[in-house]
Motif scaffolding. Structure first.
Motif, short mmCIF file in Angstrom:
data_model
loop_
_atom_site.label_atom_id
_atom_site.label_comp_id
_atom_site.label_asym_id
_atom_site.label_seq_id
_atom_site.Cartn_x
_atom_site.Cartn_y
_atom_site.Cartn_z
N VAL A 60 0.85 -1.16 0.18
CA VAL A 60 0.02 0.06 -0.06
C VAL A 60 0.78 1.20 -0.05
CG1 VAL A 60 -1.83 1.18 1.30
CG2 VAL A 60 -1.94 -1.13 1.02
N LEU A 65 -2.02 6.21 -4.40
CA LEU A 65 -3.45 6.21 -3.84
C LEU A 65 -4.44 6.45 -4.97
CD1 LEU A 65 -5.88 6.21 -1.80
CD2 LEU A 65 -5.32 8.82 -1.51
N GLN A 68 -4.60 3.11 -6.38
CA GLN A 68 -5.57 2.07 -5.75
C GLN A 68 -6.97 2.36 -6.06
OE1 GLN A 68 -3.99 2.70 -1.58
NE2 GLN A 68 -1.83 2.41 -2.43
N LEU A 69 -7.42 3.72 -5.89
CA LEU A 69 -8.71 4.05 -6.16
C LEU A 69 -9.31 3.50 -7.60
CD1 LEU A 69 -8.89 7.80 -5.02
CD2 LEU A 69 -10.25 6.08 -4.28
N VAL A 72 -9.81 -0.50 -7.36
CA VAL A 72 -11.13 -0.76 -6.69
C VAL A 72 -12.16 -0.11 -7.57
CG1 VAL A 72 -12.31 -0.41 -4.60
CG2 VAL A 72 -9.90 -0.47 -4.27
N PHE A 73 -12.33 0.94 -7.91
CA PHE A 73 -13.41 1.31 -8.78
C PHE A 73 -13.65 0.43 -10.05
CE2 PHE A 73 -15.36 4.29 -11.77
CZ PHE A 73 -16.48 4.69 -11.16
N VAL A 88 -16.59 3.44 -2.72
CA VAL A 88 -15.41 2.92 -3.24
C VAL A 88 -14.40 3.76 -2.67
CG1 VAL A 88 -13.87 3.09 -5.18
CG2 VAL A 88 -16.15 2.06 -5.37
N SER A 92 -11.39 2.27 -0.37
CA SER A 92 -10.07 2.64 -0.73
C SER A 92 -9.24 3.44 0.34
CB SER A 92 -10.07 3.48 -2.02
OG SER A 92 -10.79 2.69 -3.26
N LEU A 95 -8.37 1.38 3.30
CA LEU A 95 -7.16 0.44 3.01
C LEU A 95 -5.72 1.07 3.04
CD1 LEU A 95 -8.70 -2.00 0.10
CD2 LEU A 95 -8.30 -2.37 2.46
N TYR A 96 -5.97 2.39 2.47
CA TYR A 96 -4.66 3.27 2.32
C TYR A 96 -4.28 3.62 3.87
CZ TYR A 96 -2.10 7.56 1.21
OH TYR A 96 -1.39 8.53 1.26
#
Length: 215
Positions: A60, A65, A68-69, A72-73, A88, A92, A95-96
């Motif tokens: 991570v 970031l 990562q978004l 997930v999205f 979302v 996210s 998690l971050y």
């Protein structure tokens, strides 16, 4: 081009800022819960649990970031899950944030002398209770400033949620800038609002740091 008064622009941005603050709060709570779980795994006597926690934190912290978004999205629909942008964004950012808070708190726990663990164990406490009742209160004195500092970063990072369609302050600003052709005024207001939200917390971080140095 649409006509907005300065007050209309500022009022709409303040309205959007409520979503920014709400997202920050939810994400910080989620980060705290996940961060604690990862912390417990990271200090476990089980080598596989420690390695899993370390791998999560490393992954991570080593990826953007924004990416990562996006993962997930666009990834959730591939497994049959259709989530709203706010869901979302909260997931996210949690998690971050969980990885960073776990790393911060792990450093604080390691700063506590090993004798404190032994003293807690001599009282017959389970290892989790040793952590919660004895070690964490001492570690908190060391980690309180960086924890609040991370909250400031999390608040600013909520701006990334605009790219997945979440209606926070930056997305509202983009829409109004396109409609009014007054980007300087609009983004100036956005900077002012962010500064107003972040400055008290940064001052509090400085206070906590000075308090820690005096002990």
């Amino acid at each position: 081009m649409m006509d907005f008064t300065t007050w209309d622009i500022f009022r709409n941005l303040l309205f959007a800022a409520r979503w920014t603050i709400g997202l920050t709060f939810i994400a910080f709570v989620g980060s705290g819960i996940l961060g604690f779980v990862v912390l417990v795994l990271g200090i476990s006597k089980n080598r596989w649990m420690r390695q899993a926690a370390s791998a999560y934190i490393t992954f991570v912290e080593g990826t953007p970031l924004l990416l990562q978004l996006f993962v997930v999205f666009f990834g959730l629909p591939l497994v049959g899950i259709r989530a709203e942008p706010m869901t979302v964004a909260c997931f996210s950012l949690s998690l971050y944030g969980g990885a960073f808070l776990a790393d911060i708190w792990r450093g604080g726990v390691r700063a506590v002398p090993a004798g404190q663990w032994d003293a807690a164990a001599s009282l017959g406490l389970h290892r989790l209770l040793q952590l919660v009742l004895v070690v964490l209160p001492q570690a908190f004195r060391v980690t309180s400033a960086p924890t609040v500092g991370f909250l400031v970063q999390l608040l600013k990072n909520t701006a990334f949620a605009s790219v997945i369609g979440f209606d926070e302050i930056l997305k509202a600003a983009n829409a109004m800038a396109n409609a009014t052709f007054e980007p300087f005024t609009i983004y100036g207001f956005v900077m002012t609002i962010y500064f107003t939200l972040c400055f008290p917390m940064t001052r509090y971080v400085s206070y906590l740091e000075s308090k820690t140095m005096t002990h």
